[in-house]
Design a protein around this motif. Structure first.
Motif, mmCIF file in Angstrom:
data_model
loop_
_atom_site.group_PDB
_atom_site.id
_atom_site.type_symbol
_atom_site.label_atom_id
_atom_site.label_comp_id
_atom_site.label_asym_id
_atom_site.label_seq_id
_atom_site.Cartn_x
_atom_site.Cartn_y
_atom_site.Cartn_z
ATOM 1 N N GLU A 66 -3.395 -4.283 -0.987
ATOM 2 C CA GLU A 66 -4.171 -3.702 0.106
ATOM 3 C C GLU A 66 -3.549 -3.993 1.478
ATOM 4 O OE1 GLU A 66 -7.997 -5.401 -0.341
ATOM 5 O OE2 GLU A 66 -8.492 -4.295 -2.183
ATOM 6 N N HIS A 67 -2.677 -4.992 1.542
ATOM 7 C CA HIS A 67 -2.124 -5.433 2.813
ATOM 8 C C HIS A 67 -1.107 -4.449 3.365
ATOM 9 C CE1 HIS A 67 -1.024 -8.307 5.914
ATOM 10 N NE2 HIS A 67 0.263 -8.166 5.586
ATOM 11 N N ARG A 68 -0.260 -3.893 2.510
ATOM 12 C CA ARG A 68 0.778 -2.960 2.951
ATOM 13 C C ARG A 68 0.920 -1.845 1.929
ATOM 14 N NH1 ARG A 68 6.114 -6.030 5.133
ATOM 15 N NH2 ARG A 68 6.802 -3.861 5.064
ATOM 16 N N ASP A 69 1.403 -0.699 2.415
ATOM 17 C CA ASP A 69 1.577 0.456 1.526
ATOM 18 C C ASP A 69 2.874 0.393 0.736
ATOM 19 O OD1 ASP A 69 -0.831 1.517 2.380
ATOM 20 O OD2 ASP A 69 0.108 2.654 4.014
ATOM 21 N N GLU A 70 3.884 -0.337 1.258
ATOM 22 C CA GLU A 70 5.170 -0.396 0.567
ATOM 23 C C GLU A 70 5.050 -1.171 -0.755
ATOM 24 O OE1 GLU A 70 5.657 0.546 4.650
ATOM 25 O OE2 GLU A 70 4.830 -1.277 3.759
ATOM 26 N N PRO A 71 5.856 -0.804 -1.738
ATOM 27 C CA PRO A 71 5.843 -1.527 -3.008
ATOM 28 C C PRO A 71 6.320 -2.971 -2.833
ATOM 29 C CG PRO A 71 6.949 0.597 -3.229
ATOM 30 C CD PRO A 71 6.763 0.355 -1.759
ATOM 31 N N ILE A 72 5.765 -3.843 -3.632
ATOM 32 C CA ILE A 72 6.166 -5.248 -3.611
ATOM 33 C C ILE A 72 7.497 -5.394 -4.342
ATOM 34 C CG2 ILE A 72 5.576 -7.567 -4.399
ATOM 35 C CD1 ILE A 72 2.638 -6.805 -4.099
ATOM 36 N N LYS A 73 8.409 -6.111 -3.724
ATOM 37 C CA LYS A 73 9.722 -6.349 -4.333
ATOM 38 C C LYS A 73 9.772 -7.686 -5.060
ATOM 39 C CE LYS A 73 14.640 -6.661 -3.136
ATOM 40 N NZ LYS A 73 15.640 -6.585 -2.030
#
Length: 258
Positions: A229-236
């Protein structure tokens, strides 16, 4: 007074065949001959039963549920070993021939009167890929079928030799726990220092450090929904090697063309 002398009566000698020693010897000889005759008959009967042409095996029944094995291929593998008779057929080479097939986990062979052979084949159940070319079954045991026969979608486990079963058990535990937040584990990797990394199906990695720390796993389950929910980018990458927190790296946002 004159003493009367009584003449000793001479007992007649029995015929030679009725004399005790001879009679005993004849009895023993008769019994010995009977034993020899019986042994000869038994030996002849056994040889007859063990002759390959006596009660030949006329049918072979292959039992088992197969997903990766081919019933016709099993039958062709058995063909050179089932040409004997019902009693003369050696079952061990039959078992060994089928056990050598790469997708076979276990084999049992039994005779069924009067001319049938039943072969029960248990197929390997693949749970994960180990390294580059091997598979792990549900017991954490390695087997090596051709790479082109490997099923798709299996998780990949990597580690030192002898760590197959512990890593498989760890994978099953991690997969069950992360399923609570909708995550699917694509693989585990453990290095020589037993520091391990979870690879998720979306391509992200979770660094777990050394040992199976359930507290870190629980922390990941609690915090993962907040991360998405914190950021739209995928987690790496997620690093769980901190005592009270985690470190997260996101994928760089894609450049927007003019």
């Amino acid at each position: 007074m004159r003493k009367r002398t009584m003449a000793r009566r001479h007992q007649p000698q029995p015929p030679w065949w009725r004399r005790p020693l001879l009679r005993r010897g004849l009895r023993l000889a008769w019994l010995g001959g009977l034993v020899v005759l019986l042994m000869a008959l038994v030996t002849q009967g056994v040889e007859r039963l063990l002759h390959p042409e006596t009660l030949p095996v006329r049918s072979v029944v292959i039992e088992g549920a197969f997903q990766y094995l081919d019933r016709q291929e099993i039958s062709q593998t058995l063909a050179p070993y089932v040409g004997g008779g019902f009693f003369s057929l050696d079952l061990r080479p039959v078992e060994q021939a089928v056990e050598a097939m790469p997708w076979v986990y276990g084999v049992s062979v039994r005779r069924e009167w009067p001319d049938r052979l039943k072969v029960r084949v248990d197929e390997q159940v693949p749970v994960a890929v180990w390294g580059e070319a091997a598979l792990l079954n549900q017991y954490g045991e390695l087997f090596h079928p051709p790479v082109e026969t490997h099923p798709e979608g299996l998780p990949t486990l990597r580690g030192r030799e002898g760590r197959e079963r512990p890593l498989m058990e760890r994978y099953l535990a991690v997969q069950a726990r992360l399923a609570d937040v909708g995550l699917e584990v694509a693989g585990l990797r453990e290095d020589a220092r037993r520091s391990w990394v979870i690879r998720l199906q979306d391509g992200s990695q979770v660094v777990m450090g050394r040992g199976m720390d359930t507290d870190r796993l629980d922390r990941l389950v609690r915090m993962y929904p907040r991360l998405t929910e914190h950021r739209d980018e995928p987690i790496k990458r997620i690093d769980m090697r901190y005592t009270n927190g985690i470190a997260v790296a996101w994928e760089e946002p894609a450049e927007v063309s003019e």
